[in-house]
Design a protein around this motif. Structure first.
Motif, PDB file in Angstrom:
ATOM      1  N   ARG A 138       0.937  -1.206   0.300  1.00 11.99           N
ATOM      2  CA  ARG A 138      -0.154  -0.094   0.257  1.00 11.99           C
ATOM      3  C   ARG A 138       1.372   1.062   0.179  1.00 11.99           C
ATOM      4  N   VAL A 139       2.208   0.799   0.924  1.00 10.77           N
ATOM      5  CA  VAL A 139       2.877   2.189   0.583  1.00 10.77           C
ATOM      6  C   VAL A 139       2.965   2.393  -0.458  1.00 10.77           C
ATOM      7  N   ARG A 140       3.422   1.750  -1.514  1.00  4.68           N
ATOM      8  CA  ARG A 140       4.652   1.533  -2.955  1.00  4.68           C
ATOM      9  C   ARG A 140       3.446   1.639  -3.675  1.00  4.68           C
ATOM     10  N   ASP A 141       1.906   1.711  -3.556  1.00  5.51           N
ATOM     11  CA  ASP A 141       1.243   1.844  -4.495  1.00  5.51           C
ATOM     12  C   ASP A 141       1.576   2.920  -5.827  1.00  5.51           C
ATOM     13  N   PRO A 142       1.487   1.865  -6.809  1.00  2.00           N
ATOM     14  CA  PRO A 142       1.859   1.963  -7.925  1.00  2.00           C
ATOM     15  C   PRO A 142       1.345   3.666  -8.212  1.00  2.00           C
ATOM     16  N   GLU A 143       0.444   3.937  -8.003  1.00  2.00           N
ATOM     17  CA  GLU A 143      -0.762   5.355  -8.529  1.00  2.00           C
ATOM     18  C   GLU A 143      -0.008   6.320  -7.613  1.00  2.00           C
ATOM     19  N   GLY A 144       0.526   5.812  -6.197  1.00  2.00           N
ATOM     20  CA  GLY A 144       1.134   7.079  -5.285  1.00  2.00           C
ATOM     21  C   GLY A 144       2.365   7.328  -5.519  1.00  2.00           C
ATOM     22  N   PRO A 145       2.852   8.638  -4.126  1.00  2.00           N
ATOM     23  CA  PRO A 145       4.439   8.790  -4.719  1.00  2.00           C
ATOM     24  C   PRO A 145       5.546   8.461  -4.171  1.00  2.00           C
ATOM     25  N   VAL A 146       5.182   6.965  -3.498  1.00  2.00           N
ATOM     26  CA  VAL A 146       5.950   6.384  -3.996  1.00  2.00           C
ATOM     27  C   VAL A 146       6.274   4.799  -3.772  1.00  2.00           C
ATOM     28  N   ASN A 147       6.164   5.307  -5.515  1.00  2.00           N
ATOM     29  CA  ASN A 147       6.060   3.511  -6.571  1.00  2.00           C
ATOM     30  C   ASN A 147       7.320   3.576  -6.606  1.00  2.00           C
ATOM     31  N   ARG A 148       8.345   3.622  -6.208  1.00  2.00           N
ATOM     32  CA  ARG A 148       9.745   2.610  -6.181  1.00  2.00           C
ATOM     33  C   ARG A 148       9.365   1.187  -6.664  1.00  2.00           C
ATOM     34  N   GLU A 149      10.800   0.803  -7.652  1.00  5.69           N
ATOM     35  CA  GLU A 149      10.605  -0.553  -7.794  1.00  5.69           C
ATOM     36  C   GLU A 149      11.300  -1.434  -6.906  1.00  5.69           C
ATOM     37  N   LEU A 150      11.657  -3.099  -6.831  1.00  2.00           N
ATOM     38  CA  LEU A 150      12.269  -2.800  -5.118  1.00  2.00           C
ATOM     39  C   LEU A 150      13.939  -4.242  -6.706  1.00  2.00           C
ATOM     40  N   ALA A 151      14.733  -4.200  -6.244  1.00  2.55           N
ATOM     41  CA  ALA A 151      15.667  -5.072  -7.215  1.00  2.55           C
ATOM     42  C   ALA A 151      15.484  -6.496  -6.247  1.00  2.55           C
ATOM     43  N   PHE A 152      15.254  -6.891  -5.406  1.00  3.75           N
ATOM     44  CA  PHE A 152      14.425  -8.238  -4.880  1.00  3.75           C
ATOM     45  C   PHE A 152      12.928  -8.490  -4.635  1.00  3.75           C
ATOM     46  N   PRO A 153      12.580  -9.328  -4.348  1.00  6.22           N
ATOM     47  CA  PRO A 153      11.009  -9.443  -3.959  1.00  6.22           C
ATOM     48  C   PRO A 153      11.104  -8.969  -2.390  1.00  6.22           C
ATOM     49  N   TYR A 154      10.087  -9.039  -2.309  1.00  3.54           N
ATOM     50  CA  TYR A 154      10.306  -8.317  -0.674  1.00  3.54           C
ATOM     51  C   TYR A 154       9.732  -9.572   0.522  1.00  3.54           C
ATOM     52  N   HIS A 155      10.370  -8.871   1.217  1.00  3.95           N
ATOM     53  CA  HIS A 155      11.151  -9.711   2.310  1.00  3.95           C
ATOM     54  C   HIS A 155      10.767  -9.722   3.824  1.00  3.95           C
ATOM     55  N   PRO A 156      10.297  -9.074   4.414  1.00  4.83           N
ATOM     56  CA  PRO A 156      10.874  -8.588   5.765  1.00  4.83           C
ATOM     57  C   PRO A 156      11.108  -9.603   7.021  1.00  4.83           C
ATOM     58  N   HIS A 157      12.565  -8.231   7.322  1.00  2.92           N
ATOM     59  CA  HIS A 157      13.415  -8.897   8.238  1.00  2.92           C
ATOM     60  C   HIS A 157      14.068  -8.011   9.010  1.00  2.92           C
ATOM     61  N   VAL A 158      15.263  -8.088  10.141  1.00  2.00           N
ATOM     62  CA  VAL A 158      15.823  -7.470  10.539  1.00  2.00           C
ATOM     63  C   VAL A 158      16.828  -7.655  10.193  1.00  2.00           C
ATOM     64  N   THR A 159      17.738  -6.587   9.781  1.00  2.00           N
ATOM     65  CA  THR A 159      19.388  -6.713   8.892  1.00  2.00           C
ATOM     66  C   THR A 159      20.090  -7.191  10.743  1.00  2.00           C
ATOM     67  N   VAL A 160      21.046  -7.802  10.866  1.00  2.00           N
ATOM     68  CA  VAL A 160      21.695  -8.065  11.684  1.00  2.00           C
ATOM     69  C   VAL A 160      23.493  -8.096  11.435  1.00  2.00           C
ATOM     70  N   ALA A 161      23.826  -7.992   9.983  1.00  3.20           N
ATOM     71  CA  ALA A 161      24.964  -7.405   9.900  1.00  3.20           C
ATOM     72  C   ALA A 161      24.879  -8.017   7.961  1.00  3.20           C
ATOM     73  N   HIS A 162      25.591  -6.387   7.373  1.00  2.00           N
ATOM     74  CA  HIS A 162      25.388  -6.093   6.303  1.00  2.00           C
ATOM     75  C   HIS A 162      26.720  -5.667   5.552  1.00  2.00           C
ATOM     76  N   GLY A 163      27.827  -6.739   4.045  1.00  8.10           N
ATOM     77  CA  GLY A 163      28.517  -6.592   4.496  1.00  8.10           C
ATOM     78  C   GLY A 163      29.777  -6.163   5.005  1.00  8.10           C
ATOM     79  N   ILE A 164      29.875  -7.678   5.917  1.00 14.06           N
ATOM     80  CA  ILE A 164      31.027  -7.560   6.959  1.00 14.06           C
ATOM     81  C   ILE A 164      31.472  -8.372   6.397  1.00 14.06           C
ATOM     82  N   SER A 165      32.842  -9.277   7.153  1.00 10.92           N
ATOM     83  CA  SER A 165      33.577 -10.259   7.171  1.00 10.92           C
ATOM     84  C   SER A 165      32.626 -11.443   6.802  1.00 10.92           C
ATOM     85  N   GLU A 166      33.336 -13.021   6.007  1.00 11.39           N
ATOM     86  CA  GLU A 166      32.065 -14.280   6.331  1.00 11.39           C
ATOM     87  C   GLU A 166      32.159 -14.780   7.541  1.00 11.39           C
TER      88      GLU A 166
END
Length: 198
Positions: free
Chosen positions: A103-131
């Motif tokens: 609803r926030v990204r409604d194509p008819e609304g002002p926040v109609n951006r496309e996503l790079a990946f399918p939407y998957h709700p989560h809470v990031t705890v590590a990003h771009g650090i060593s394996e």
């Protein structure tokens, strides 16, 4: 007027938000202190500053038509090797988050951006650090759990210093009854997320 970088998300409340932010920093993620712990609804999006009033009005309308819903975090997942991310899984509230972000990204609304990946709700705890550090985050938070009642979301702006700051909160109103709560199946890949949300 120039542009601003905005994001829309559900904040993870205290004490969980600070706990996870501190853990993320401890794993060596330098961005941790500039990113409040959250579930993303709209990822970082650059917009013309003069669009802000319309975006705010749209978000208020969406929030007013939505109801509070329970959320529960439990265990860890990862988007590796597709994306260098370890996250805490959202096992309750995912269908509501998915419906809300649509609803926030409604194509008819002002926040109609496309996503790079399918939407998957989560809470990031590590990003771009060593394996090795991501492996540690994945293992150390495997037994993590938290639950709360989600009563709204917020609009954030990223400053020139890279820090995300809250612009405004949008509490839910008394919209239609939410979809009955259900636990999301475990999925550690974006492909699994795509299958669930397609």
């Amino acid at each position: 007027m120039g542009t601003v970088t905005l994001g829309v998300s559900i904040a993870v409340p205290e004490p969980y938000g600070s706990q996870l932010q501190g853990l993320r920093a401890g794993f060596g993620d330098a961005a941790a202190h500039g990113i409040p712990t959250h579930v993303t609804l709209v990822p970082p999006t650059e917009v013309e500053a003069d669009r802000l009033p319309g975006i705010r009005a749209h978000l208020a309308e969406v929030a007013g038509a939505f109801r509070s819903f329970p959320m529960r975090l439990e265990g860890t997942g990862t988007f590796r090797p597709l994306s260098p991310v370890v996250y805490v899984r959202l096992v309750e509230g995912a269908p509501d988050c998915t419906r809300l972000q649509g609803r926030v990204r409604d194509p008819e609304g002002p926040v109609n951006r496309e996503l790079a990946f399918p939407y998957h709700p989560h809470v990031t705890v590590a990003h771009g650090i060593s394996e090795e550090a991501m492996d540690r985050a994945y293992a150390e938070l495997a037994d993590y759990a938290a639950d709360w009642l989600c009563e709204g979301f917020a609009l954030y702006e990223q400053g020139s210093d890279g820090v995300w700051r809250k612009l405004r909160e949008y509490p839910f109103g008394t919209g239609p009854a939410p979809v009955p709560a259900q636990s999301a199946p475990a999925a550690d890949t974006a492909a699994g997320a795509a299958a669930r949300h397609s």
